[in-house]
Design an enzyme around this catalytic site. Structure first.
Site, short mmCIF file in Angstrom:
data_model
loop_
_atom_site.label_atom_id
_atom_site.label_comp_id
_atom_site.label_asym_id
_atom_site.label_seq_id
_atom_site.Cartn_x
_atom_site.Cartn_y
_atom_site.Cartn_z
CG ASN A 1 -0.93 4.98 -1.35
OD1 ASN A 1 -1.64 4.59 -2.28
ND2 ASN A 1 -1.36 5.06 -0.10
NE ARG B 1 -4.65 3.14 -6.13
CZ ARG B 1 -4.05 2.01 -5.82
NH1 ARG B 1 -3.91 1.06 -6.71
NH2 ARG B 1 -3.60 1.80 -4.60
CD GLU C 1 -2.86 -1.27 0.19
OE1 GLU C 1 -2.97 -0.31 -0.59
OE2 GLU C 1 -3.49 -2.34 0.06
N1 LIG Z 1 2.52 9.05 -1.05
C1 LIG Z 1 1.47 9.84 -1.41
N2 LIG Z 1 1.67 11.00 -2.07
C2 LIG Z 1 0.63 11.78 -2.44
N3 LIG Z 1 -0.66 11.49 -2.17
C3 LIG Z 1 -0.93 10.36 -1.51
C4 LIG Z 1 0.11 9.47 -1.09
N4 LIG Z 1 -0.46 8.43 -0.45
C5 LIG Z 1 -1.78 8.65 -0.46
N5 LIG Z 1 -2.09 9.80 -1.09
C6 LIG Z 1 -3.43 10.41 -1.26
O1 LIG Z 1 -4.31 9.78 -0.36
C7 LIG Z 1 -5.42 9.19 -1.06
C8 LIG Z 1 -5.90 7.95 -0.32
O2 LIG Z 1 -4.90 6.95 -0.34
P1 LIG Z 1 -5.32 5.43 -0.19
O3 LIG Z 1 -6.19 5.29 1.01
O4 LIG Z 1 -4.07 4.61 -0.20
O5 LIG Z 1 -6.21 5.12 -1.46
P2 LIG Z 1 -5.85 4.94 -3.00
O6 LIG Z 1 -4.39 4.66 -3.14
O7 LIG Z 1 -6.68 3.77 -3.39
O8 LIG Z 1 -6.24 6.21 -3.68
C9 LIG Z 1 -4.89 8.92 -2.44
O9 LIG Z 1 -5.93 8.83 -3.39
C10 LIG Z 1 -4.00 10.15 -2.66
O10 LIG Z 1 -4.75 11.26 -3.03
#
Ligand SMILES: Nc1ncnc2c1ncn2[C@@H]1O[C@H](COP(=O)(O)OP(=O)(O)O)[C@@H](O)[C@H]1O
Ligand SMILES: Nc1ncnc2c1ncn2[C@@H]1O[C@H](COP(=O)(O)OP(=O)(O)O)[C@@H](O)[C@H]1O
Lengths: 144, 105, 144, 105
Positions: free
Chosen positions: A49, A104, A45
Site C-alpha cells: 500500500n 487491486r 499489505e
Molecule cells: N499508504 C497509503 N497511502 C495512500 N492511500 C492508501 C494507502 N493505503 C491504502 N490506501 C487507500 O486505501 C484503499 C484501500 O486499501 P486496501 O484495502 O489495502 O486495498 P487495495 O490496496 O487493494 O486498493 C486503497 O485503494 C487506497 O486508495
C-alpha cells in the site's frame, strides 16, 4: 525487549526483503507458523500500500518499517510520506480500492484488521500514512 | 508458474511466494493465455503456493471478470488452510468454486 | 540503484538478523555463493565489533547498517555511537585485540580488509565508529 | 554441537551458522568437556558449518591455549574452502594441523 527500524526505497522488489527481515528479526520469539504467516501477510499489505498507493509507484519514496517486541506483544509500524488517504473509513471498507485498473482487490485493510489484534491508521493528505499493527504473543505452555 | 491446456480446461499451477511483484510478473502471461485459448474452464492451482496476499485476490477476481467475456468458469484448487482463510475474507467463494484434489468443496 | 537502512539494538541476537536482511536485500543481484559468504562475513565482523567493542555489550546502543547498490558496486556502512577507537592503525593489525579475555581473535579488521574491494574506517573517541565496505559486482557473461 | 570421546581423542562436531552468539552459547560447554577429559587430542569438525567468522578463530585459538595446559594437540577437521580461507588469514595453521576425512593435510 528488542526493536529495529528499516528504511528502504519504494521498489516493489524490496517488499520481499522487508518480509524476510521482519521474520528474521522476530526469530528469537519462536513464533508459530501461523503467526509468522499472519505477520508476513500484514506486512505485505501495508508495505505494498505504501509503495503503490502512498507513492503511486514512484521509486524515490522511502518506506519506513519499525518492528519491536516485548514479552507480551509485537508492534509493527509501516509509514510512508506519500499522498495520504482522503477518506479513511471508505478505505477501510472491504473491496474498496482506488486502483481498480491495477487489479487491486481492496482487501488489504480488511486482512490487516483481521490478522492484527490491534490495528490503527493515521493519514494526512499530502503528508503520508502510518499504519500500526499489534499482535499479542501467545505464550504456549512448553513442557520441557 | 506452469500451465496446461487439456479437454477445454486451462490449468495454471503457481508456486512459491505469490507476492505483489510475482503477480505483476505473471499477470500478462495469464491474460494472454486465457485470451488465446478462450477456455470453458480455468483452474488456478495454489497447492505449491507458500504465500499469498490481497494482490492474489485481486488477480483472481480480475481473471474471473476476464473469463466472463467467454462465459468461462473459474475454479480455485488446493488452497492451504491459511490461503483459504485469506481468500475467504473477500467473499470470493460466492463467485467461484473451490476444489481439492479434483473434488469440489 | 537501490538502498536501505536498518537500525537495531546492540543485542547479539540481532547480528544474524542483520546478515539475513542484507542478503535478502541484495537478492535481486543474484550474487554468487562466494560473494554472499564474503558479504555475510564482513557484516558479521563489523556488526559484532560495534556491539561488543563500540557499545561494550550495552544493549541500549543502536547499530546502524546502510546497504546500497548500483550496477557496479555494493556499499555497506556499519555505524555505532559507541566508545570509538583510540589508535586505528593498531586496531587494524592482524591478531590485535583489546578484548583477549572474551576470546577475540583480533582478525575482524583483517577479514573485512581482505574481503572488501574498498575498506575504510573513521572513528572518534567517545563519539563512535563508521566502517565503510565496498564490493565490486562481477558481471558474468551470461549466455542466455 | 555434538561431541564424542574415543581412544583419548575428544571430538566436537559443529553445524549451521557458527556466529558470535552461537559460539558464546557453546564456549563454556567445550571448556568444561576439555577440562573433564583432559584429552591427548581434540578434533574440531567443521564439516557441517555453513558460516564462521573471526569469533570462530578466537574460539579455536583459545581452545588451543587451553589444551597446552595438558600438552594436548588440537586438530581442525573438514573445513570448507571458504572457511579454510578465513582460518588461514590468521596464520592458525602454523600452530595446529588440519585434517580432511581423517587424512592430515
Ligand atoms: N499508504 C497509503 N497511502 C495512500 N492511500 C492508501 C494507502 N493505503 C491504502 N490506501 C487507500 O486505501 C484503499 C484501500 O486499501 P486496501 O484495502 O489495502 O486495498 P487495495 O490496496 O487493494 O486498493 C486503497 O485503494 C487506497 O486508495
Ligand atoms: N566499532 C568499534 N568500536 C570500538 N572499538 C573497535 C570497534 N571495532 C574494532 N575496535 C577495536 O579494534 C580492535 C580490533 O578489532 P578486530 O580486528 O575486529 O578484532 P577483535 O574484534 O577480535 O578484537 C578491537 O579489539 C577493538 O579494540
Amino acid at each position: 525487549m528488542n526493536k529495529m527500524t528499516l528504511e528502504c526505497l519504494a521498489h516493489l522488489e524490496n517488499e520481499a526483503f522487508i518480509r524476510t527481515s521482519a521474520i528474521a528479526f522476530l526469530m528469537p520469539l519462536n513464533l508459530s507458523m501461523e503467526d509468522c504467516m499472519e505477520i508476513k501477510t500484514m506486512l505485505a499489505e501495508a508495505v505494498v500500500n505504501a509503495m503503490i498507493h502512498g507513492y503511486e509507484g514512484n521509486h524515490e519514496g522511502i518506506v519506513r518499517v519499525h518492528v519491536s517486541y516485548d514479552e507480551n506483544q509485537i508492534e509493527i509500524i509501516v509509514a510512508d510520506e506519500g499522498c495520504g488517504i482522503d477518506d479513511i473509513s471508505q478505505a477501510m471498507q472491504p473491496l474498496f480500492t482506488s486502483k481498480q485498473h491495477l487489479e487491486r482487490s481492496g482487501m488489504g485493510m480488511t486482512i490487516m484488521q483481521t490478522f492484527a489484534d490491534d490495528f490503527h491508521i493515521t493519514s494526512e493528505k499530502g503528508k503520508g500514512t502510518v499504519v500500526t499493527l499489534r499482535k499479542r504473543i501467545q505464550h504456549e505452555c512448553v513442557s520441557e | 508458474m506452469k500451465h496446461q491446456f487439456k479437454d477445454g480446461t486451462l490449468y495454471f499451477y503457481f508456486y512459491g511466494e505469490l507476492d505483489n511483484l510475482t503477480v505483476c510478473n505473471l499477470k500478462q502471461i495469464c491474460i494472454d493465455l486465457i485470451d488465446q485459448y478462450q477456455p470453458k474452464t480455468v483452474k488456478l492451482d495454489f497447492e505449491e503456493v507458500s504465500f499469498v496476499d490481497s494482490t492474489g485476490i485481486g488477480f483472481v477476481l480480475a481473471r474471473y471478470k476476464q473469463l466472463q467475456k467467454y462465459h468461462g468458469e473459474l475454479i480455485i484448487c488446493n488452497l492451504s488452510k491459511v490461503n483459504h482463510r485469506i481468500f475467504a475474507m473477500s467473499g470470493i467463494f460466492q463467485l467461484m468454486k473451490e476444489e481439492r484434489n479434483g473434488v469440489k468443496l
